[in-house]
Structures are given as structure tokens and as C-alpha cells.
Design an enzyme around this catalytic site. Sequence first.
Site, short mmCIF file in Angstrom:
data_model
loop_
_atom_site.label_atom_id
_atom_site.label_comp_id
_atom_site.label_asym_id
_atom_site.label_seq_id
_atom_site.Cartn_x
_atom_site.Cartn_y
_atom_site.Cartn_z
N SER A 79 38.57 10.45 56.49
CA SER A 79 38.83 9.07 56.87
C SER A 79 39.92 9.04 57.93
O SER A 79 41.05 9.44 57.67
CB SER A 79 39.28 8.25 55.66
OG SER A 79 39.92 7.07 56.12
N ASP A 192 26.70 -8.13 49.30
CA ASP A 192 27.42 -7.46 50.38
C ASP A 192 26.60 -6.32 50.96
O ASP A 192 26.46 -6.18 52.17
CB ASP A 192 28.76 -6.91 49.88
CG ASP A 192 29.63 -8.00 49.30
OD1 ASP A 192 29.28 -9.19 49.45
OD2 ASP A 192 30.65 -7.67 48.68
P1 ADP Z 1 36.52 -5.80 50.99
O1 ADP Z 1 36.50 -7.25 50.66
O2 ADP Z 1 36.99 -5.55 52.38
O3 ADP Z 1 35.22 -5.13 50.68
P2 ADP Z 1 37.42 -4.06 48.90
O4 ADP Z 1 38.68 -3.95 48.15
O5 ADP Z 1 36.15 -4.31 48.16
O6 ADP Z 1 37.63 -5.18 50.02
O7 ADP Z 1 37.20 -2.74 49.75
C1 ADP Z 1 38.21 -2.22 50.54
C2 ADP Z 1 38.21 -0.72 50.39
O8 ADP Z 1 37.07 -0.16 51.07
C3 ADP Z 1 39.40 -0.04 51.02
O9 ADP Z 1 40.49 -0.01 50.13
C4 ADP Z 1 38.86 1.34 51.27
O10 ADP Z 1 38.89 2.10 50.10
C5 ADP Z 1 37.40 1.09 51.63
N1 ADP Z 1 37.25 1.00 53.10
C6 ADP Z 1 36.95 -0.07 53.84
N2 ADP Z 1 36.94 0.22 55.17
C7 ADP Z 1 37.25 1.52 55.26
C8 ADP Z 1 37.44 2.43 56.35
N3 ADP Z 1 37.33 2.03 57.62
N4 ADP Z 1 37.74 3.70 56.05
C9 ADP Z 1 37.88 4.12 54.78
N5 ADP Z 1 37.74 3.31 53.73
C10 ADP Z 1 37.44 2.03 53.95
MG MG Z 2 34.33 -5.07 48.76
#
Ligand code: ADP
Ligand code: MG
Length: 408
Positions: A79, A192
Site C-alpha cells: 500500500s 458499495d
Molecule cells: P469508507 O467509507 O471510505 O469505505 P471504511 O472505514 O469502510 O470507510 O474503509 C476505509 C478503509 O479502507 C481504510 O481504513 C483502509 O483500510 C481501506 N482503504 C481505503 N482506501 C485505501 C487505499 N487507497 N489504500 C489502502 N487501503 C485503503
Molecule cells: Mg467502507
Amino acid sequence: MTAFGQEWPEPARRAITGLQELVGADEGGRARIALAPGRVNLLGGHTDYNDGYVLPVAVDRRVTCAFAERAEGMLEFVSLDFDDRFIIDPRDLPRYREDDGAFERLAGGRENRWRRYAAGVALEMSAAGLPVPAGLGVIAGDVPLGSGLSSSAALEAAVYLALSNDRATPEAALLCQRAENRWAGVPCGIMDQFASFMAEEGRALFLDCRDLSWHNIDLPAGTAVTVVDSGVRRELAASEYVKRRQEIETALTILRKVAGPLPALRDLTPEVFAEVDDLLPEPLRSRVDHVVGAIARVKEGVTSLALGDTVRFGELMVECHQSLACLYEVSIPELDRIVELALTVEGVFGARLTGAGFGGCSVVFHDNECAEALRQTVTDGFEKNFGRRPPIHHLRSAGGAGVWSVER
Ligand code: ADP
Ligand code: MG
């Protein structure tokens, strides 16, 4: 960096560069670049787990997974955004069993949540009998994290397509939902992932959460979507979400005694509800009232959109917000204020909180022309009330997830 005559979006450029640096130019070969969008839901709201409808739009913020497959060996994910990496053995992936800690053994603990989403997809692919390749996947995204645009589903979709080289399908969305439910421990519905895979540019996706039938509806030309982040973390969201779901279950048990077989609130028409609503004590009556109204509103909203009636569509969004705030009680002052401010701007059709509530974002549906005025009014007004300027994202509708094979 171009492919198919198109510029790659920013996160794809970063992921491709990252992959090239890690693999080294000398190895040559091909790579797969998967891109998956975030989404924002225009109508509905706590309708999914009631077998109702939702109406999301995929947006031009994406997570990318750039993947170089190897003939054998390990599967590694990097990542760029979290500056973290982990390795799993694709020939030895555990099966899901409730609470057996398999994930911890595999990807090392509950920190680094992103690992759970990425590994979870590989594990669910394996459980579904799909081959899980060896190789290196580099992940980068520009979907804001945790603010209601569903970056997690975008991540899952990108990883799935990079590993599988599959087409976007409803089955793929279900697989990714299982990954999130089981391996990340998030009891999310299907919206989603479905939106990230199946959306089309310039259209909203009308999804029936009961049977997953769906169709895409044209958004009227010249319309746009702006998302304003309340900046409030959704701390209460998890516990209140569980509470709402329990309230709905209790209400269903009571209603079934008088209204006969009622698999879900989807099956309770507004007419029947009006006859039996006094059987429900508060707050159950209000909760059901919201869900029944919200489901009906998505249906009407779809017709309004199809007719190009942005005014009625906007009214439905506002009604939905009021219902979420007063009947379902999941709004907060920040989200209410954003809606109020947005509605004072000429060219705004409607606004509402989006997502589960208790924080996150409000979404505004508007004429493209008024984007700047909207930004001004909302940020200035919000600052007056809350002493800070909220992050604001002007978004365009985007197509669903896809994967491209390229020379590295
Ligand atoms: P959201 O409403 O954005 O889906 P969530 O808490 O469900 O919020 O998901 C967010 C999580 O998704 C982050 O904490 C991470 O673990 C993962 N995530 C999202 N975008 C990335 C990214 N670009 N790189 C790595 N992980 C990501
Ligand atoms: Mg989410």
C-alpha cells in the site's frame, strides 16, 4: 502515462510507477491495472438491510491495484498510501471460520486494516474455487477514507479485478462483500461493492437489494454531485447501526402478528403501514415510518430522474434527509447545517446526509453551473457555525471498475 488513448487517473499513475520501481524494469513483462471507483448514494438510507432500494452514483475517485503476476511463489501487496506491505502464500490460504483467528495468523493482527480488505478478497476468491495468482500488487487511491465515499469497496473491487482479470459482475460484488463482512468484520450491505463494479458513467444505479436486479438511469445533462464532509468521525455509527437493526427486527416481530407474512419492511406498503402503525411503540413506529417512506422515495426518484424532473428529485432527497434526521434519528447538527446551507444556493436541486449517519458526509445534487457558489456558501456558513472549513469534493459520475492489461 496513457493507455487506450487515455490518461490514467492520478492513483493509477502512482501505482504503476510504484510497481515499476519495485519489480525493476529488467524483469519486463505485462501488468494488470485495475481501477475501481468510490460511490455516493443519492436516495435511500438504511433501506438496504430492509430489502429495499438504493440509488448510488459511482464517482471519479478511485482505488487502483497495479499487479504483476508471477508463475509461482508468494502473493505480496504493497500500500503506497499506508506505506505498508504484507505477503501471503496463495497455495495455503485459510478458510473462513467464525472467530478462529485465521486472519491474524495470516496477515498479522488487527492493525493495518487495509490488509484485511486486500487479503480478504484473495481468501474469498480461494473459497469460491477461483485461482489466486502469485505476484505483486501495488495499491494507491484517492477516494477519501472513511468519509462515506466507500473507499473500502473500491479497494476490494480493484484487488479482485487485478488478481482475477475478470469482468465486473454482480457475483464479483458479492465476493467482495463477503471479504468485507468476514475478514474486515464490517457488516456492510451489498450497495458499495455493487456500485463500484456495475455503475456506468453519467448514470445512477437503481439497485433492488432483495434480488440484486438493477438498471442504470441517465442523470440529466448538466447536473453534478458535491459531497461535503462534516469532518465528524462516525464513532457512534457502529453501535447505533446495530441498535437500528435490532429495532427493525423487533418491529417486524410485532408487525408479523397482525400483517401476516412479512419477510422484510420492503413488503410493508405505506397503505398497510398506515393501518397498523399504532401497534408499534416509539421509537419503533418512527423507525418503520422512515424505512417505508425511504423505499417509496427511491422508486419515485427513479421515475423523476427518468423524466428529467430534477426539481422533484431534489425534493425527495430533502424529504429523505428530514426523515433520516427526525424519524431514524441518525443525523447530527453538522450534516443538517450543510443541507440547510446548500438549499439556499440557486441551482441546487436537493441535499441529504448520505451513508449511515452520525458523521460522514452530506451529498448535494445540483446544476453544474453553481458548483463554485455552492462551495462558497457551504464552507463560509459552516465555518461560522462550527469554526472550521469542511472538506468539499465536487465529483463527476464515473464508470464502474475495470482492469486493463499493459506492457510494463
Ligand atoms: P469508507 O467509507 O471510505 O469505505 P471504511 O472505514 O469502510 O470507510 O474503509 C476505509 C478503509 O479502507 C481504510 O481504513 C483502509 O483500510 C481501506 N482503504 C481505503 N482506501 C485505501 C487505499 N487507497 N489504500 C489502502 N487501503 C485503503
Ligand atoms: Mg467502507
